[in-house]
Motif scaffolding. Structure first.
Motif, PDB file in Angstrom:
ATOM      1  N   LEU A 114       0.826  -1.212   0.000  1.00 40.93           N
ATOM      2  CA  LEU A 114       0.000   0.000   0.000  1.00 40.93           C
ATOM      3  C   LEU A 114       0.859   1.261   0.000  1.00 40.93           C
ATOM      4  CD1 LEU A 114      -2.840  -1.093   2.465  1.00 40.93           C
ATOM      5  CD2 LEU A 114      -3.044  -0.696   0.005  1.00 40.93           C
ATOM      6  N   ALA A 115       2.002   1.205   0.672  1.00 40.69           N
ATOM      7  CA  ALA A 115       2.920   2.351   0.671  1.00 40.69           C
ATOM      8  C   ALA A 115       3.457   2.596  -0.739  1.00 40.69           C
ATOM      9  CB  ALA A 115       4.067   2.104   1.656  1.00 40.69           C
ATOM     10  N   ASP A 116       3.805   1.519  -1.452  1.00 39.70           N
ATOM     11  CA  ASP A 116       4.261   1.658  -2.851  1.00 39.70           C
ATOM     12  C   ASP A 116       3.157   2.251  -3.713  1.00 39.70           C
ATOM     13  OD1 ASP A 116       6.730   0.629  -2.263  1.00 39.70           O
ATOM     14  OD2 ASP A 116       6.232  -1.425  -2.886  1.00 39.70           O
ATOM     15  N   TYR A 117       1.955   1.775  -3.490  1.00 43.03           N
ATOM     16  CA  TYR A 117       0.810   2.244  -4.264  1.00 43.03           C
ATOM     17  C   TYR A 117       0.565   3.731  -4.016  1.00 43.03           C
ATOM     18  CZ  TYR A 117      -4.128   2.494  -5.708  1.00 43.03           C
ATOM     19  OH  TYR A 117      -5.325   2.844  -6.287  1.00 43.03           O
ATOM     20  N   LYS A 118       0.703   4.159  -2.758  1.00 41.00           N
ATOM     21  CA  LYS A 118       0.490   5.567  -2.429  1.00 41.00           C
ATOM     22  C   LYS A 118       1.541   6.454  -3.096  1.00 41.00           C
ATOM     23  CE  LYS A 118      -0.163   8.686   1.513  1.00 41.00           C
ATOM     24  NZ  LYS A 118      -0.296   8.767   2.996  1.00 41.00           N
ATOM     25  N   ARG A 119       2.784   6.011  -3.105  1.00 45.43           N
ATOM     26  CA  ARG A 119       3.844   6.786  -3.766  1.00 45.43           C
ATOM     27  C   ARG A 119       3.570   6.886  -5.267  1.00 45.43           C
ATOM     28  NH1 ARG A 119       7.150   4.279   0.142  1.00 45.43           N
ATOM     29  NH2 ARG A 119       7.501   2.469  -1.215  1.00 45.43           N
ATOM     30  N   HIS A 120       3.045   5.812  -5.818  1.00 47.05           N
ATOM     31  CA  HIS A 120       2.683   5.824  -7.240  1.00 47.05           C
ATOM     32  C   HIS A 120       1.656   6.912  -7.538  1.00 47.05           C
ATOM     33  CE1 HIS A 120       0.975   4.518 -11.077  1.00 47.05           C
ATOM     34  NE2 HIS A 120      -0.201   4.515 -10.488  1.00 47.05           N
ATOM     35  N   ILE A 121       0.662   7.050  -6.681  1.00 42.14           N
ATOM     36  CA  ILE A 121      -0.376   8.060  -6.890  1.00 42.14           C
ATOM     37  C   ILE A 121       0.182   9.461  -6.687  1.00 42.14           C
ATOM     38  CG2 ILE A 121      -2.560   8.973  -6.007  1.00 42.14           C
ATOM     39  CD1 ILE A 121      -3.402   6.143  -5.370  1.00 42.14           C
ATOM     40  N   GLU A 130      -6.611  13.251  -4.227  1.00 44.69           N
ATOM     41  CA  GLU A 130      -7.013  13.258  -2.820  1.00 44.69           C
ATOM     42  C   GLU A 130      -7.927  12.083  -2.497  1.00 44.69           C
ATOM     43  OE1 GLU A 130      -8.702  17.031  -1.943  1.00 44.69           O
ATOM     44  OE2 GLU A 130      -6.828  18.143  -2.220  1.00 44.69           O
ATOM     45  N   ASP A 131      -8.865  11.802  -3.394  1.00 48.83           N
ATOM     46  CA  ASP A 131      -9.787  10.689  -3.163  1.00 48.83           C
ATOM     47  C   ASP A 131      -9.054   9.354  -3.186  1.00 48.83           C
ATOM     48  OD1 ASP A 131     -11.814  12.539  -3.043  1.00 48.83           O
ATOM     49  OD2 ASP A 131     -12.501  12.203  -5.102  1.00 48.83           O
ATOM     50  N   ARG A 132      -8.147   9.191  -4.133  1.00 46.07           N
ATOM     51  CA  ARG A 132      -7.419   7.925  -4.254  1.00 46.07           C
ATOM     52  C   ARG A 132      -6.485   7.706  -3.070  1.00 46.07           C
ATOM     53  NH1 ARG A 132      -4.891   9.501  -9.611  1.00 46.07           N
ATOM     54  NH2 ARG A 132      -3.758   7.515  -9.599  1.00 46.07           N
ATOM     55  N   ILE A 133      -5.835   8.775  -2.616  1.00 47.35           N
ATOM     56  CA  ILE A 133      -4.938   8.653  -1.459  1.00 47.35           C
ATOM     57  C   ILE A 133      -5.738   8.395  -0.182  1.00 47.35           C
ATOM     58  CG2 ILE A 133      -3.362   9.954   0.029  1.00 47.35           C
ATOM     59  CD1 ILE A 133      -2.232  11.242  -2.502  1.00 47.35           C
ATOM     60  N   LYS A 134      -6.891   9.041  -0.063  1.00 46.77           N
ATOM     61  CA  LYS A 134      -7.732   8.832   1.122  1.00 46.77           C
ATOM     62  C   LYS A 134      -8.179   7.377   1.230  1.00 46.77           C
ATOM     63  CE  LYS A 134     -11.843  10.572   3.519  1.00 46.77           C
ATOM     64  NZ  LYS A 134     -12.362   9.220   3.826  1.00 46.77           N
ATOM     65  N   ALA A 135      -8.498   6.755   0.093  1.00 47.96           N
ATOM     66  CA  ALA A 135      -8.911   5.351   0.110  1.00 47.96           C
ATOM     67  C   ALA A 135      -7.793   4.468   0.657  1.00 47.96           C
ATOM     68  CB  ALA A 135      -9.305   4.910  -1.289  1.00 47.96           C
ATOM     69  N   ILE A 136      -6.553   4.782   0.286  1.00 54.73           N
ATOM     70  CA  ILE A 136      -5.408   4.020   0.793  1.00 54.73           C
ATOM     71  C   ILE A 136      -5.211   4.274   2.284  1.00 54.73           C
ATOM     72  CG2 ILE A 136      -2.920   3.689   0.632  1.00 54.73           C
ATOM     73  CD1 ILE A 136      -3.119   4.449  -2.302  1.00 54.73           C
ATOM     74  N   ASP A 137      -5.227   5.558   2.673  1.00 50.01           N
ATOM     75  CA  ASP A 137      -5.023   5.910   4.083  1.00 50.01           C
ATOM     76  C   ASP A 137      -6.083   5.275   4.977  1.00 50.01           C
ATOM     77  OD1 ASP A 137      -2.790   7.381   3.463  1.00 50.01           O
ATOM     78  OD2 ASP A 137      -3.835   9.311   3.419  1.00 50.01           O
ATOM     79  N   ASP A 138      -7.318   5.242   4.514  1.00 48.53           N
ATOM     80  CA  ASP A 138      -8.390   4.620   5.308  1.00 48.53           C
ATOM     81  C   ASP A 138      -8.123   3.127   5.493  1.00 48.53           C
ATOM     82  OD1 ASP A 138      -9.680   7.029   5.507  1.00 48.53           O
ATOM     83  OD2 ASP A 138     -11.161   6.615   3.944  1.00 48.53           O
ATOM     84  N   LEU A 139      -7.685   2.469   4.437  1.00 45.80           N
ATOM     85  CA  LEU A 139      -7.404   1.038   4.530  1.00 45.80           C
ATOM     86  C   LEU A 139      -6.206   0.780   5.446  1.00 45.80           C
ATOM     87  CD1 LEU A 139      -8.001  -1.828   3.715  1.00 45.80           C
ATOM     88  CD2 LEU A 139      -6.697  -1.474   1.602  1.00 45.80           C
ATOM     89  N   VAL A 140      -5.161   1.609   5.316  1.00 45.80           N
ATOM     90  CA  VAL A 140      -3.985   1.466   6.184  1.00 45.80           C
ATOM     91  C   VAL A 140      -4.378   1.660   7.645  1.00 45.80           C
ATOM     92  CG1 VAL A 140      -1.793   2.535   6.849  1.00 45.80           C
ATOM     93  CG2 VAL A 140      -2.292   2.097   4.435  1.00 45.80           C
TER      94      VAL A 140
END
Length: 255
Positions: A114-121, A130-140
């Motif tokens: 998920l950290a790799d995915y967030k850096r990709h975004i 913002e929406d895509r990063i929030k989805a990751i942060d919520d899951l983390v």
């Protein structure tokens, strides 16, 4: 006497005809010369126009070749990005198999993916970041605070990453808030895969997202009628569900 006079008159008439023939010939030659001069001028004008068209064609082909090179670079970048995302999916799959239902063993693998995915975004295409990063942060957050079963979290992470890959293949119109002239502005955006993003404001201004030299993205308004019309045609076509065909657009890849 009358007969003799008639012969003289006839003779004079013939003389007049003989004398007028050279004058008529000279006039015809003069007209022909003028016609040739005019035709020569027209040929020179057409040749000049042809040379200009050749120069325009050469310039346009050079520009198109340059744009094609830019698109090829962007295509390679997108392929590399998708390969990285696919690698993340493979890593998740491998981690899930190795974990054998052990949540604590699976959690670090999942958080790393998920950290790799967030850096990709954060460094990638500026579509609803913002929406895509929030989805990751919520899951983390849910994983870290034990609010979700790790195996279920894998499925959600998998779904998010697959959405990212699908995003690179879709064209459409959306709404998004962007920074424009120092303000946050809600605009309509036309997204073409994860390569091009054009926008229209509520007051009928048009623009595009362009990558800056430092890798960040900036939103620029177009300032000429031709580009505004091209962007308008793109929006009109996408609204009519016309997603294939020939579109002439401003090039955000051009430096």
């Amino acid at each position: 006497m009358r007969i003799h006079l008639d012969k003289r008159i006839i003779g004079l008439g013939g003389l007049v005809l003989l004398l007028s023939a050279p004058a008529a010939t000279a006039s015809s030659l003069e007209n022909l010369a003028r016609s040739l001069a005019k035709m020569r001028g027209e040929v020179e004008t057409l040749q000049t126009q042809l040379d200009l068209e050749k120069e325009k064609h050469t310039s346009k082909m050079s520009s198109l070749n340059s744009q094609l090179a830019d698109l090829s670079v962007e295509e390679r970048r997108q392929k590399l990005s998708i390969e990285k995302l696919q690698h993340s999916i493979d890593k998740l799959s491998e981690g899930a198999k190795k974990a054998e239902q052990s949540g604590e063993t699976l959690k670090p693998v999942l958080l790393a993916a998920l950290a790799d995915y967030k850096r990709h975004i954060q460094t990638g295409f500026p579509f609803k970041m913002e929406d895509r990063i929030k989805a990751i942060d919520d899951l983390v957050n849910n994983i870290t605070n034990h609010l979700i079963d790790p195996n279920k979290a894998v499925n959600q992470a998998w779904s998010l990453i697959e959405d990212e890959i699908r995003l690179s293949k879709e064209n459409g119109i959306y709404q998004q808030t962007i920074p424009l002239n120092g303000e946050k502005v809600l605009v309509d955006i036309a997204k073409l895969g994860t390569v091009f993003l054009f926008f229209q404001t509520r007051d009928n201004q048009s623009g595009m997202a362009r990558r800056a030299e430092d890798g960040s993205w900036k939103y620029e308004l177009v300032d000429n009628t031709a580009d505004m019309e091209r962007i308008k045609n793109l929006f009109d076509s996408l609204k009519k569900q016309i997603r294939q065909g020939y579109f002439e657009l401003p090039n955000p890849l051009r430096k």
